[in-house]
Write a protein that holds these residues in place. Structure first.
Motif, PDB file in Angstrom:
ATOM      1  N   MET A 168       0.845  -1.203   0.000  1.00  0.00           N
ATOM      2  CA  MET A 168       0.000   0.000   0.000  1.00  0.00           C
ATOM      3  C   MET A 168       0.878   1.248   0.000  1.00  0.00           C
ATOM      4  O   MET A 168       0.649   2.184  -0.765  1.00  0.00           O
ATOM      5  N   ILE A 169       1.894   1.227   0.866  1.00  0.00           N
ATOM      6  CA  ILE A 169       2.819   2.371   0.964  1.00  0.00           C
ATOM      7  C   ILE A 169       3.556   2.535  -0.363  1.00  0.00           C
ATOM      8  O   ILE A 169       3.743   3.660  -0.841  1.00  0.00           O
ATOM      9  N   ASN A 170       3.943   1.377  -0.931  1.00  0.00           N
ATOM     10  CA  ASN A 170       4.649   1.414  -2.224  1.00  0.00           C
ATOM     11  C   ASN A 170       3.790   2.050  -3.301  1.00  0.00           C
ATOM     12  O   ASN A 170       4.283   2.843  -4.102  1.00  0.00           O
ATOM     13  N   LYS A 171       2.499   1.690  -3.272  1.00  0.00           N
ATOM     14  CA  LYS A 171       1.589   2.229  -4.294  1.00  0.00           C
ATOM     15  C   LYS A 171       1.460   3.739  -4.124  1.00  0.00           C
ATOM     16  O   LYS A 171       1.453   4.496  -5.099  1.00  0.00           O
ATOM     17  N   LEU A 172       1.378   4.176  -2.862  1.00  0.00           N
ATOM     18  CA  LEU A 172       1.294   5.617  -2.596  1.00  0.00           C
ATOM     19  C   LEU A 172       2.559   6.322  -3.052  1.00  0.00           C
ATOM     20  O   LEU A 172       2.512   7.424  -3.607  1.00  0.00           O
ATOM     21  N   ALA A 173       3.693   5.662  -2.793  1.00  0.00           N
ATOM     22  CA  ALA A 173       4.980   6.247  -3.181  1.00  0.00           C
ATOM     23  C   ALA A 173       5.058   6.393  -4.699  1.00  0.00           C
ATOM     24  O   ALA A 173       5.502   7.422  -5.213  1.00  0.00           O
ATOM     25  N   ILE A 174       4.578   5.368  -5.399  1.00  0.00           N
ATOM     26  CA  ILE A 174       4.596   5.419  -6.873  1.00  0.00           C
ATOM     27  C   ILE A 174       3.683   6.535  -7.366  1.00  0.00           C
ATOM     28  O   ILE A 174       4.032   7.302  -8.275  1.00  0.00           O
ATOM     29  N   LEU A 175       2.521   6.641  -6.724  1.00  0.00           N
ATOM     30  CA  LEU A 175       1.570   7.703  -7.102  1.00  0.00           C
ATOM     31  C   LEU A 175       2.188   9.078  -6.892  1.00  0.00           C
ATOM     32  O   LEU A 175       2.084   9.977  -7.735  1.00  0.00           O
TER      33      LEU A 175
END
Lengths: 257, 242
Positions: free
Chosen positions: A1-8
Motif C-alpha cells: 500500500m505504501i509502495n503504491k502511494l509512493a509510486i503515485l
C-alpha cells in the motif's frame, strides 16, 4: 500500500516537473518571437511546412465531414419536415465544434507529429547542440518559428475546413437530396452569428493551435535522443494533443455558451 | 587542467570517463557542481545566457557526428554562422565560405547535402564550419572514431594545419592513441573523474604510472580490471545458484 502511494507520489512529482519544464520552454519560445522580425524567412518556411502542406488533408477531410453531416442531417431532419434547416445544422456544427476540433486533431496528427519527429531527430543528431556551440539559440532559431507558424496556421486551416464542409453539405443536401438552394444558404446567413458562432470557433482554433504546437515542440525538444525516444515522443504528441483538444473544447464551450 | 594557448591538447581516457562531458563543460552546455572554468579571463559557469553566447563565438566545436544541419547544403552549413553573426555582404560570405571549404579540401562539394557526404567528408565540412568565425579555440570530440585510414590521415593533417597556420588552440578528446600522440603537444589522461597522467607524448610513453602504461599500451588488465567486479569464480560455481 505504501509502495503504491509512493509510486503515485512519484508520478505526480514527475507530471508537475514535466509541466513546469514545458511551461518554461513555452515562455522562452514566445520571447523568441521577436527574433523572427529579423529573420522572417524562418517563419515563412514554417508556415509553408506546417500550414500549406496540411491544406490537402484539411480539404479532403472537411469535404467528407460536410458530406456526412449533410447525409445524416437530412436523414434526421426529414422526419420532422425540417430538411430546409440542413444548412444551419451543417454550418453551426462545423463552425462551432467540428471545424476547430477535427481540424485540430488532423493538425496534431499531421503537422504536430512531423514537428516532434523533426525536432527530436535534430536533437538526436546533435544539430541543436551544434547550434548552441555556434552561439545560436536553437529555441529562437528552431522552436519559435514553428510555434508561431502553428498558431497562425490552425485558425486558417479550420476556416478552410469549415468552408469546404459547408460546401460538402451543400453538394449532398442540395444537389443529391433536393434541399432548396435558397433555403440552405439563407438559413445559414440568418442563423449563423458572427460574434457568437464564428468568433467562438476562431477562439477555439487559436487555443488549439497554441496547445497542439506547444505539445509538439516540447515533446521533440525534451525527448530522449534515440530512435525509440523520438518514436515515443511522436506518439505522445498525438495522444496528448488529442486529449488536450477534447478537454479544452469542453471547457471553452462551457465558458462561451 | 591548463590548456596552453595556441597548442594542441589531447584529453584521453577510457570510455565513459567524462571526456565529452569535459568539452560540454568548457562550452557551457553543462554546469559543474563545483570549481571554475576560465576561458580568456571569463568564468564560464558564472556567465549569463547572453554572455555565454557571446563567448561561444570565440569557440568552435567539431561533434563526433558532424552535427551538420540537414536542411542545408554544404555551402549553406558553412555560411550559417557568418550569416547569423555578421553583417557581411553575400559576396564576401561566399568568398569566406569557399576559402574555408578549400582549406578542408571540399570546395567542390559545396552543393552536396549532408546525406550525400561520407562520414569523413561530413567532419571536414563541420571543421570548416567550426572555423567560420575564426575562433580562438576549437574542440574536437572523437574526431577519428569510425574513420578509415585515409580519412583519419586527412583529419590528422587538417587539425595540425589549422593549429599551425591559424594558431587556433585545439582540444582533442579521443582514445585513438597513435593519431593523437602524433599531433598533440600536451596530453591529459583522465580516469574516473581524475587526472591520472599528463605531459607531452614522450613523457607519457616513459611514464611508470600503471594507469598510463595500461592505457597507452592497451593492456587488457591492470588498474582498469578485465573482470567486472563480482565474487570469486569457484564460490559462484559451487555456492548457491543465483
Amino acid at each position: 500500500m505504501i509502495n503504491k502511494l509512493a509510486i503515485l507520489g512519484q508520478q505526480g512529482i514527475l507530471f508537475f516537473s514535466v509541466f513546469g519544464r514545458s511551461f518554461i520552454l513555452f515562455l522562452h519560445t514566445v520571447f523568441g518571437f521577436f527574433h523572427l522580425f529579423k529573420r522572417p524567412q524562418l517563419l515563412i518556411k514554417q508556415l509553408y511546412s506546417v500550414g500549406v502542406l496540411s491544406v490537402i488533408i484539411i480539404l479532403v477531410s472537411g469535404l467528407f465531414v460536410g458530406m456526412v453531416m449533410g447525409l445524416q442531417g437530412y436523414n434526421t431532419l426529414v422526419d420532422f419536415g425540417a430538411e430546409e434547416s440542413l444548412g444551419v445544422v451543417v454550418a453551426m456544427s462545423l463552425v462551432r465544434e467540428l471545424g476547430p476540433v477535427v481540424g485540430a486533431l488532423l493538425f496534431a496528427g499531421r503537422a504536430g507529429s512531423a514537428l516532434t519527429a523533426e525536432i527530436g531527430l535534430m536533437k538526436a543528431t546533435e544539430q541543436l547542440s551544434g547550434m548552441e556551440m555556434m552561439a545560436i539559440d536553437p529555441i529562437k532559431q528552431i522552436l519559435a518559428p514553428r510555434l508561431l507558424a502553428g498558431i497562425i496556421s490552425l485558425p486558417l486551416l479550420v476556416a478552410i475546413f469549415s468552408m469546404i464542409g459547408v460546401l460538402g453539405g451543400y453538394f449532398v443536401g442540395v444537389e443529391l437530396l433536393g434541399v432548396d438552394t435558397g433555403a440552405y444558404w439563407s438559413q445559414i446567413q440568418e442563423k449563423v452569428d458572427f460574434n457568437h458562432d464564428i468568433i467562438s470557433g476562431v477562439i477555439k482554433s487559436i487555443v488549439f493551435g497554441v496547445i497542439c504546437t506547444w505539445i509538439a515542440i516540447f515533446e521533440g525538444y525534451d525527448c530522449i535522443p534515440t530512435s525509440e525516444g523520438v518514436s515515443k515522443a511522436t506518439t505522445k504528441t498525438v495522444v496528448y494533443s488529442a486529449l488536450s483538444v477534447l478537454g479544452l473544447d469542453f471547457l471553452l464551450t462551457a465558458i462561451m455558451l | 587542467m591548463d590548456i596552453p594557448r595556441g597548442k594542441i591538447t589531447a584529453i584521453m581516457g577510457p570510455s565513459g570517463t567524462g571526456k565529452t562531458t569535459l568539452l560540454k563543460l568548457i562550452g557551457g552546455q553543462l554546469k559543474p557542481a563545483r570549481g571554475s572554468i576560465d576561458f580568456n579571463g571569463q568564468n564560464i559557469p558564472k556567465l549569463s545566457s547572453r554572455q555565454l553566447y557571446n563567448v561561444r563565438k570565440q569557440m568552435g566545436m567539431l561533434f563526433q557526428s558532424g552535427a551538420l544541419l540537414t536542411d542545408m547544403n554544404v555551402f549553406e552549413n558553412v555560411a550559417f554562422p557568418l550569416r547569423e553573426h555578421t553583417n557581411l555582404p553575400e559576396t564576401m560570405i561566399r568568398d569566406l565560405v569557399l576559402i574555408k571549404l578549400h582549406t578542408v579540401g571540399l570546395r567542390g562539394a559545396r552543393n552536396l547535402r549532408p546525406a550525400q557526404l561520407s562520414g569523413g567528408m561530413a567532419r571536414r565540412v563541420a571543421l570548416a564550419r567550426a572555423m567560420a568565425l575564426d575562433p580562438s579555440l576549437i574542440m574536437y570530440d572523437e574526431p577519428f572514431t569510425g574513420q578509415d585510414p585515409i580519412s583519419m590521415g586527412v583529419l590528422v593533417k587538417l587539425i595540425k594545419k589549422v593549429n599551425q597556420l591559424l594558431g587556433i588552440t585545439s582540444i582533442i578528446v579521443s582514445h585513438d592513441i597513435h593519431e593523437t600522440l602524433d599531433i598533440a603537444d600536451k596530453i591529459y589522461l583522465i580516469s574516473q573523474g581524475k587526472i591520472v597522467g599528463q605531459g607531452d607524448p614522450e613523457q607519457l610513453n616513459r611514464s611508470s604510472s600503471p594507469w598510463v602504461e595500461q592505457f597507452i599500451h592497451g593492456y587488457d588488465d591492470g588498474p582498469v580490471p578485465f573482470h567486472f567486479s563480482t565474487d570469486n569464480l569457484l564460490d559462484d560455481l559451487l555456492g548457491d545458484k543465483k
